[in-house]
Structure formats: structure tokens, C-alpha cells
Design an enzyme around this catalytic site. Structure first.
Site, mmCIF file in Angstrom:
data_model
loop_
_atom_site.group_PDB
_atom_site.id
_atom_site.type_symbol
_atom_site.label_atom_id
_atom_site.label_comp_id
_atom_site.label_asym_id
_atom_site.label_seq_id
_atom_site.Cartn_x
_atom_site.Cartn_y
_atom_site.Cartn_z
ATOM 1 N N GLY A 1 43.046 31.367 43.617
ATOM 2 C CA GLY A 1 43.977 32.854 43.928
ATOM 3 C C GLY A 1 43.049 33.558 42.732
ATOM 4 O O GLY A 1 42.460 34.590 43.524
ATOM 5 N N TYR B 1 51.008 37.549 28.275
ATOM 6 C CA TYR B 1 50.152 36.680 27.609
ATOM 7 C C TYR B 1 49.061 37.132 26.648
ATOM 8 O O TYR B 1 48.112 36.364 26.376
ATOM 9 C CB TYR B 1 49.242 36.034 28.684
ATOM 10 C CG TYR B 1 49.598 35.659 29.930
ATOM 11 C CD1 TYR B 1 50.815 34.745 30.314
ATOM 12 C CD2 TYR B 1 49.504 36.420 31.248
ATOM 13 C CE1 TYR B 1 51.346 34.288 31.303
ATOM 14 C CE2 TYR B 1 50.014 36.085 32.582
ATOM 15 C CZ TYR B 1 50.876 35.061 32.610
ATOM 16 O OH TYR B 1 51.392 34.911 33.952
ATOM 17 N N CYS C 1 59.519 52.189 27.818
ATOM 18 C CA CYS C 1 60.413 51.931 26.532
ATOM 19 C C CYS C 1 60.349 50.660 25.836
ATOM 20 O O CYS C 1 61.311 49.919 25.950
ATOM 21 C CB CYS C 1 61.715 52.487 26.813
ATOM 22 S SG CYS C 1 61.902 54.318 27.261
HETATM 23 C C1 PLP Z 1 48.977 29.750 40.908
HETATM 24 C C2 PLP Z 1 48.558 28.314 41.731
HETATM 25 C C3 PLP Z 1 47.347 28.333 42.427
HETATM 26 C C4 PLP Z 1 46.160 29.419 42.117
HETATM 27 O O1 PLP Z 1 46.001 29.619 40.731
HETATM 28 P P1 PLP Z 1 44.585 30.612 40.290
HETATM 29 O O2 PLP Z 1 44.723 30.646 38.862
HETATM 30 O O3 PLP Z 1 45.169 32.090 40.664
HETATM 31 O O4 PLP Z 1 43.498 30.171 41.129
HETATM 32 C C5 PLP Z 1 46.981 27.466 43.171
HETATM 33 N N1 PLP Z 1 47.900 26.298 43.709
HETATM 34 C C6 PLP Z 1 49.005 26.400 43.093
HETATM 35 C C7 PLP Z 1 50.118 25.462 43.441
HETATM 36 C C8 PLP Z 1 49.407 27.452 42.294
HETATM 37 O O5 PLP Z 1 50.647 27.168 41.620
#
Ligand code: PLP
Length: 440
Positions: free
Chosen positions: A296, A338, A365
């Protein structure tokens, strides 16, 4: 030294302005205002292709790369992922609805989540998603019932806790992982769930999934996860005579945000993971599973920047200098969440030498409303345009309307042209769902 992290699609032009996808950031700001998210289409597409090509090239079985849409989920990005031949990972009814409205092929959609509601499950079953990744035994029961009501047999996989903990760069194999996601292998829970699923009429078990974390730079935890999962698949085959056809190793591939971060060669990652999977399958005499990966962040983060206009600049003597911007934790909550670090530069005077240490603060705020602490910038003044780099993932998707700030627009750039993919929210959008009861 001015660093732009060797980010593809970014350069500093003759006007001393930052340019992304061939568009001058100062021009973009004039046209669309700030705060503004800008995403480079070529970078997104190239990242999709890198993963897809690597999987095709190095893995002799079949497989699919899914874009984990939670990183940045809009109609346009779903369309791009579909065009690039990727599948889609969704974790809620809202993400699934976005996929549907983008006409994303449902036979490439995987539905995740640790607490899918019955309504969401029904929606997924009715839309005919390719896979529902069942998180736990209770969900399995609910899904079997819903599938029977819908008169559909639904193909599922299980989310397994492989017992691997990834701590930044180190990894340790833990006896038992305390996580709200998935079913555990060590306590036998996973075996019971498989047994239960195999006996059900309305669900068909296809395979297993794991996701060991996010922002991982080291290949070893992924290889270990593959090993643990394939051992599990082999054990299941021995116990139940059921051979899984699918192995989903999740996402989490690391992204370089600042100078000090490593950079990850995703092609090499896939190559090594594919080799491990093939080796173990041969060794255990199990057939090569359909291999799924779910990046992702690494697809969209490097494609995005956020542009802000500087407002107040104030020095607290002997303490620090605050540079306030017209956005903040509402459009980028990652520092607040984070302590995430970002590279920042002046988009309107990009070559000016950084000469002072400042803290970039938002307009909310909250004292924690910081975008970056103690970063070196040229002397910043009111009206300057700040660019925060690598904001394509988990920024817009995590944004909020705190303090009733309207969410920024998102612009997609390519070859010097820009297109709006998310409109800027208006004040009317802010009160859209407010109701003033007549008797009030
Ligand atoms: C968040 C998530 C991803 C993607 O993680 P990235 O760090 O954005 O690559 C893929 N699979 C599952 C099940 C997730 O929860």
C-alpha cells in the site's frame, strides 16, 4: 544541502521552484490553493508495474499484487490500480463502495478487517468479491450464515498470526503475538478454525493470509513469514488432507521518508520471497500456491507531496522557532500518531540554502499538532510555500475535519498537466450532515 531524496518525478526548475510531474508547485498553488495534496501519476503507475513485473518474472506459479487501498483510497486511484492490472485490498464497506463506484473488477478484490460488520460482509458477498479474508472463528460463523442467506458459496482465506514481530529493523520470533488481528497458530486456534471452515457449506476455504507489519525494511521477516506459513500449510495438509491453493503474504514494504532511512529494492524483495516460497514448496512437496502481495504505502507514499502556505513565523527566544502552516494534523496526523519524520523544503525558493532550524506546526488547537520538529530550512517568511515530501500514503486517508477544517483537494499530475481527483471541501461540506432540529 538540499535533499529531495532522489524522489522520482521531483526536480527543482529554472525558477528555483519545486516541480512535480512536470508541474511547477507555485503554479499549482495559484490554481488550486493550499493546503494541497499533489500526486504524481507516473510514479504511482511505475510502482504498480515494479511489483507486478517482479512477481510475474520471479515466481513460477500464478499470483496477484493487490494495492492496499487504505493507504490512499479514492475513485481515481482505484481506477489506476485496475488499469495497471493490480487487485485491491479493502478493509471496510466504504473502501469497498469506492472500488465498486470506480468499477473495479470485483474478481480482484480482497476484503480484510478484524471486525467486519454483518452489513459489510453481506455487501462483500453480494458484490461477489474474490476473497473474504476471515479474521477469526466468530466471523467465520457469521459469514457462513450470511452466505447461506444470500444463496452464495463464498471463497475465503484465513488471517493467520504467524508469530513474527517486526520491530523497526530487528525482528524476533515471539511465542505468542498480542494482536487484535487474525487467528493464532501456537494455541491451536488456527487448526480449529480450518476444521470448522472445511465442514461448512457456504464458505469454501482457499488459503491463508498474514501481514506482519508496516514500514519494514528488512527482507528476513518476510522470508520467515513465508516459511512459517508454508509449514502451516504443510501441517494442515497432513492433518486434514486439505491443500491450500493461495498464500497471501500481506504488505508492509518500507518507504524512505528522510535521508537517514534505507531505501528498499522492491524487485529484489519479491525475487527473494518468491525463491523462498518455491524452495519450501519443493521441499515439503506442496504445489505452488497462488501468491498474493499487498503493498500500500510503497505504491503511493513516494508519489505524493503536500503544499502549504506559511502564516505566522515566530521565534520563542532560546527555545525554538515555529513556522505555522495553513494545515496540520487534520491533513497529516502521522507526526502526532507516530512521531513520523518528513523531508520538507521551500517550494518557491527550493535552492536557497537551509540555514535555520525550525519546527513546522499546524493550525489546530493541539500542542501535538506538528508536522516536523527541528528541520533545517532557508529563512522562512509569511507567504512562502512549504512542500512536505512523501505524503502520498496515510495522509489524505487519515485526514479529519478537526477544528472544522475542510479537507484539502487532491491533484493528480502528469507530463506538466494537473487534474483534480478530490475536490477541496467547502464550509458547506463541513455542515452537510449537521441537523438543526425544528424545536431547538
Ligand atoms: C495495511 C495493510 C497492508 C498494507 O500495508 P503497507 O504498509 O501500506 O504496505 C496490506 N495488507 C493488510 C492486511 C494491511 O492491513
Amino acid at each position: 544541502m538540499i535533499t529531495i531524496l532522489n524522489l522520482k518525478g521531483l526536480r527543482i526548475n529554472e525558477r528555483n521552484h519545486l516541480e512535480i510531474g512536470g508541474c511547477d508547485c507555485v503554479d499549482l498553488v495559484q490554481q488550486y490553493g493550499t493546503p494541497l495534496y499533489v500526486m504524481d501519476e507516473d510514479v504511482i503507475r511505475n510502482n504498480c508495474r515494479t511489483y507486478k513485473k517482479a512477481l510475474d518474472k520471479y515466481y513460477s506459479g500464478d499470483g496477484m499484487v493487490l494495492y492496499a487501498s487504505k493507504a490512499f483510497c479514492t475513485l481515481a486511484i482505484c481506477r489506476i490500480a485496475a488499469q495497471e492490472g493490480l487487485g485491491l485490498d479493502v478493509v471496510s464497506g466504504g473502501e469497498l463502495y469506492t472500488a465498486k463506484m470506480a468499477r473495479f473488477p470485483m474478481d480482484r478484490v480482497y476484503f480484510h478487517g478484524n471486525n467486519k460488520t454483518p452489513e459489510e460482509l453481506k455487501m462483500a458477498v453480494e458484490l461477489g468479491v474474490r476473497r473474504i479474508v476471515v479474521d477469526n472463528a466468530e466471523e467465520l460463523e457469521v459469514l457462513d450464515f450470511i452466505a447461506s442467506e444470500c444463496g452464495r458459496i463464498t471463497e475465503i482465506s484465513f488471517r493467520i498470526k504467524p508469530g513474527i514481530d517486526t520491530h523497526t529493523h530487528e525482528y524476533i520470533k515471539t511465542g505468542k503475538v498480542d494482536s487484535k488481528f487474525g487467528i493464532s497458530m501456537e494455541n491451536g486456534e488456527a487448526f480449529d478454525a480450518v476444521k470448522a471452515a472445511l465442514a461448512m457449506k457456504n464458505v469454501r476455504l482457499v488459503g491463508f493470509h498474514c501481514h506482519i507489519g508496516s514500514q519494514i525494511f528488512d527482507i528476513e521477516p518476510f522470508k520467515l513469514a513465508a516459511r512459517v506459513m508454508l509449514d502451516f500449510i504443510s501441517e494442515i495438509k497432513t492433518r486434514f488432507g486439505f491443500e491450500a491453493q493461495e498464500l497471501n503474504l500481506g504488505g508492509g514494504f518500507g518507504v524512505r521518508y528522510v535521508e537517514g532511512d534505507e531505501s528498499v529494492d522492491y524487485d529484489e524483495f519479491i525475487k527473494e520471497v518468491a525463491a523462498v516460497v518455491e524452495d519450501i514448496c519443493k521441499d515439503r512437496q506442496i504445489s505452488l500456491p497462488f501468491l498474493v502481495l499487498e503493498p500500500g504505502r510503497s505504491i503511493v507514499a513516494p508519489a505524493g507531496i503536500t503544499l502549504y502556505t506559511v502564516g505566522n513565523v515566530r521565534e520563542i527566544k532560546d527555545v525554538r522557532k515555529y513556522v505555522s502552516i495553513d494545515g496540520g494534523m487534520t491533513d497529516n496526523p502521522r507526526y502526532a500518531l507516530y512521531r513520523a519524520k518528513y523531508e520538507i523544503l521551500l517550494a518557491n525558493r527550493s535552492c536557497d540554502e537551509p540555514c535555520e532550524k525550525v519546527t513546522v506546526a499546524g493550525k489546530c488547537c493541539e500542542s501535538g499538532d506538528i508536522i516536523a520538529k527541528d528541520v533545517m530550512l532557508p529563512r522562512v517568511k509569511r507567504g512562502d510555500i512549504l512542500a512536505v515530501l512523501t505524503t502520498g500514503a496515510y495522509n489524505y486517508s487519515m485526514s479529519s475535519n478537526y477544528n472544522r477544517l475542510p479537507r484539502p483537494a487532491v491533484v493528480l499530475v502528469k507530463d506538466g498537466k494537473s487534474r483534480i481527483i478530490v475536490k477541496r471541501e467547502s464550509y458547506d461540506d463541513i455542515i452537510r450532515n449537521d441537523v438543526l432540529p425544528e424545536d431547538l
